[in-house]
Design a protein around this motif. Structure first.
Motif, PDB file in Angstrom:
ATOM      1  N   CYS B  57       0.785  -1.238   0.000  1.00 19.39           N
ATOM      2  CA  CYS B  57       0.000   0.000   0.000  1.00 19.39           C
ATOM      3  C   CYS B  57       0.815   1.285   0.000  1.00 19.39           C
ATOM      4  O   CYS B  57       0.277   2.325   0.378  1.00 19.39           O
ATOM      5  N   GLY B 380      -4.617  -3.729  -4.764  1.00 15.91           N
ATOM      6  CA  GLY B 380      -4.729  -3.124  -3.438  1.00 15.91           C
ATOM      7  C   GLY B 380      -5.743  -1.995  -3.395  1.00 15.91           C
ATOM      8  O   GLY B 380      -5.544  -0.997  -2.700  1.00 15.91           O
ATOM      9  N   HIS B 496      -4.023   3.674  -6.236  1.00 15.25           N
ATOM     10  CA  HIS B 496      -4.411   2.290  -6.496  1.00 15.25           C
ATOM     11  C   HIS B 496      -5.634   2.172  -7.402  1.00 15.25           C
ATOM     12  O   HIS B 496      -5.805   1.159  -8.072  1.00 15.25           O
TER      13      HIS B 496
END
Lengths: 172, 529
Positions: B57, B380, B496
């Protein structure tokens, strides 16, 4: 379909009842804007919005001009997709250097006579991102001739309308 | 299962792979656990994490005297591990995470452009954040960075030579779009390849609204940093300011009063409701259903006006301060808010019921822009993009911070992953937020709005984790001995979801791109920084 009609009728017309500061003031403001758009732009004013590095807050408030409360189309003001159709460039953001050429090209594509509005604190003077920044020009005036500044972080819809009115008066 | 039960398994795997963990700390960047490793082990540590299916992340670098520290953040079961290493400032080379985690591509290229890091085995060495505004050999986040004298006053040329990937073949056409788009939206470039109406591929080129936020933050005090964080992405001003506050408060060990935390929660949920309302209307409008746009923008405008009345700002900017909040609610305001909530609940129940019962909407939104759960997991994705594709992660429930720790948020998760699922998810989130805010108003405790903010006596650092309306925000802050910001890195969830959009549109028709894009609604500003 019946339910959509019912909801629409029940909601009624919201336009003109509006704003926070004073309802009468907005109405008066709207009438004045309309008078000047009619007089100076033959009833139709086209704005091309250009985000030149804004944080997107100004865009949210410019969007709000089209909601049923403000509904600026009724004054003959509409936002257009192409700069070739525009009378006004409404520029937000401190002008990121990555957008500089795109902004210049947009301005070149806009036919004269044309006006440039610096919308929001960043467009006016670089705002919170500052003037001494490798990635921005610190305001629209560093790149284009600016006819009007509308400060605010972001300017509320009513402030945007007042700004337009000031521009018409100045151009008058 | 307790917190960090899985960490011992990861450590054992690292040991098996001869990855030496030099130091571990549960406190330094709490609630994350820091593992310091050697640069040469950087790639292998990611490899083991990917085998255990941890979520990747974020990545950022931080220049110190003669070395650059590099951090990567991983999440599993709601808990975070931060891998940390150091490379020499003169030869800042380390292995890439991209072979294990393709989503690390853009963050690594950002670190390459901003700090000069070299990821030795990265399959993609192209620039990302840098266009032509500064030379390839200089890096804005290095202390010795300066613009060449002849570049300061000249317009930066357009980045026309960017090496896009090309698809050739009979009937394939390339469609360039942007950076100036046709609507009132942020700028970015989309390069489509299409055969007929069908999209073969989309490649994004962002960075147009890069305004040097990371560099501009340096040298500011805590209060100024929070104001700046509130402009990382203007639609998420509360959430970004909150994440910056969290990291500052953790860095200096400042305890925020319960009431201030509750008010932050209230403001953040108000921001969520406002954005969800606006986007639901806009998504429907993108398939020509204007009724929804006008109804939703009416509800949004009412909501923003109440923000102005009660808190003094329509978009709730600058209401969070280091150590607390700048606004309070009296009993009358609380009661009127509860009436607002009830009214909006009734209105949205009626309106959403109409929207979900329209065959024409269903026809355009169902099975359009599908993000498969496996893809969402690999990328993610968090927020409504992840949650509509089976990824239940939501910080408010997965790792609840105050006030969600004592007042749980019931989060939503759907599996279909299409535009309709993202719309339905956001409709449901509005309802849950309204219910949660009602409970919060009943449970509002008396207390201080702001604790005394005392700058630190020594250098310190902290991490903030906040669930914005768009998804998880991770913010890193390091303060110097004088309490001024030495490093600020806000990781917006858009890092993301933008790559997810590239996958989502494949096989859809070009005219459906706007609705796919709006259903994801990545932040340009939040990713360009």
């Amino acid at each position: 379909m019946y339910r959509i009609l019912r909801k629409t009728l029940k909601t009624g017309v919201l336009t003109e009842k509006a704003p926070t500061s004073s309802d009468a003031a907005l109405e008066a403001l709207g009438i004045e804007v309309k008078r000047l758009v009619d007089k100076r732009f033959n009833g139709s004013l086209a704005i091309r919005e250009v985000d030149a590095g804004s944080c997107n807050a100004c865009e949210l408030e410019i969007h709000a001009l089209n909601n049923p409360y403000y509904d600026v189309e009724r004054f003959g003001i509409h936002f257009v997709a192409s700069p070739r159709h525009a009378d006004i460039l409404l520029v937000t953001g401190p002008v990121s250097r990555h957008m500089e050429t795109a902004l210049l090209r947009t301005w070149e594509a806009t036919p004269a006579p044309k006006w440039v509005i610096a919308c929001g604190d960043c467009a006016c003077d670089g705002g919170l991102f500052g003037r001494d920044n490798y990635a921005t020009r610190g305001g629209v005036e560093a790149v284009l001739p600016v006819d009007l500044y509308i400060p605010g972080c972001p300017p509320a819809p009513v402030e945007l309308m007042m700004g337009l009115l000031n521009l018409f008066n100045a151009a008058d | 299962m307790g917190r960090f039960d899985w960490l011992s398994e990861y450590l054992a795997q690292l040991e098996d792979e001869h990855v030496l963990v030099r130091r571990g700390s549960a406190q330094r960047l709490a609630p994350a656990h820091v593992l310091e490793i050697d640069a040469e082990d950087w790639g292998r540590a990611a490899r083991q994490a990917s085998l255990l299916e941890y979520r990747w992340c974020g990545l950022w670098g931080d220049e110190h005297e003669d070395h650059i520290r590099v951090y990567a953040c991983l999440e599993h079961a709601g808990d975070y591990v931060v891998l940390q290493t150091a490379v020499d400032a003169d030869t800042p080379v380390l292995p890439s995470h991209v072979p294990s985690y393709p989503i690390a591509d853009r963050p690594e290229r950002h670190a390459q452009d901003m700090l000069g890091l070299v990821f030795s085995d990265s399959p993609d060495e192209r620039r990302w954040t840098r266009h032509q505004a500064w030379p390839e050999s200089s890096y804005p986040l290095r202390a010795d960075f300066h613009l060449p004298a002849d570049q300061g006053g000249q317009p930066a040329p357009a980045d026309g030579g960017y090496p896009f990937q090309h698809i050739k073949g009979e009937g394939v056409c390339e469609i360039p779009v942007g950076p100036v788009h046709a609507g009132i939206i942020e700028p970015g470039h989309f390069r489509f390849h299409a055969v007929g109406e069908e999209i073969l591929s989309l490649e994004q080129r962002l960075g147009y609204v890069h305004k040097g936020i990371e560099k501009a933050a340096q040298g500011r005090d805590a209060a100024a940093l929070v104001r700046l964080a509130g402009r990382v992405s203007g639609d998420s001003t509360v959430a970004h300011a909150w994440a910056a506050c969290q990291s500052l408060e953790r860095a200096v060990g400042c305890r925020v009063d319960r009431r201030a935390q509750q008010l932050r929660g209230l403001l953040c949920e108000r921001e969520r409701v406002a954005n969800h309302l606006g986007d639901i209307g806009a998504i429907c409008n993108d398939v020509g259903f204007a009724f929804a746009l006008y109804q939703c923008s009416r509800l949004r405008e009412n909501w923003l006006r109440r923000n102005q009345e009660l808190f003094g700002h329509r978009l709730l900017m600058d209401l969070l301060l280091p150590g607390g909040v700048a606004v309070d609610l009296d009993t009358r305001a609380r009661e009127s808010l509860k009436q607002d909530h009830q009214r909006l609940m009734e209105e949205t129940n009626e309106l959403f019921d109409i929207l979900l019962d329209q065959p024409s909407l269903e026809d355009r939104l169902l099975n359009t822009g599908v993000l498969r759960p496996a893809t969402a997991r690999a990328l993610g994705c968090t927020g409504y993009v992840g949650k509509a594709s089976g990824q239940a992660f939501d910080l408010r429930a997965s790792n609840p911070y105050p006030p969600y720790d004592r007042q749980p948020m019931k989060t939503v998760c759907l599996a279909d992953g299409d535009v309709m699922a993202r719309v339905q998810l956001r409709m449901e989130e509005i309802r849950r937020s309204l219910e949660w805010m009602d409970e919060l108003l009943d449970a509002l405790e008396p207390g201080e709005l702001q604790c005394r903010w005392q700058p630190p006596q020594a250098p310190c650092e902290g991490l903030g984790f906040v669930e914005s309306w768009r998804g998880e925000i991770i913010t890193y802050v390091r303060l110097d001995a004088g309490g001024k910001v030495a490093r600020f890195f806000p990781r917006d969830p858009s890092w993301h979801t933008w790559p997810a959009l590239e996958r989502i549109v494949m096989g859809n028709i070009v005219p459906d791109f706007p609705v796919c894009n709006k259903s994801v609604n990545g932040s340009y500003s939040g990713q360009d920084l």
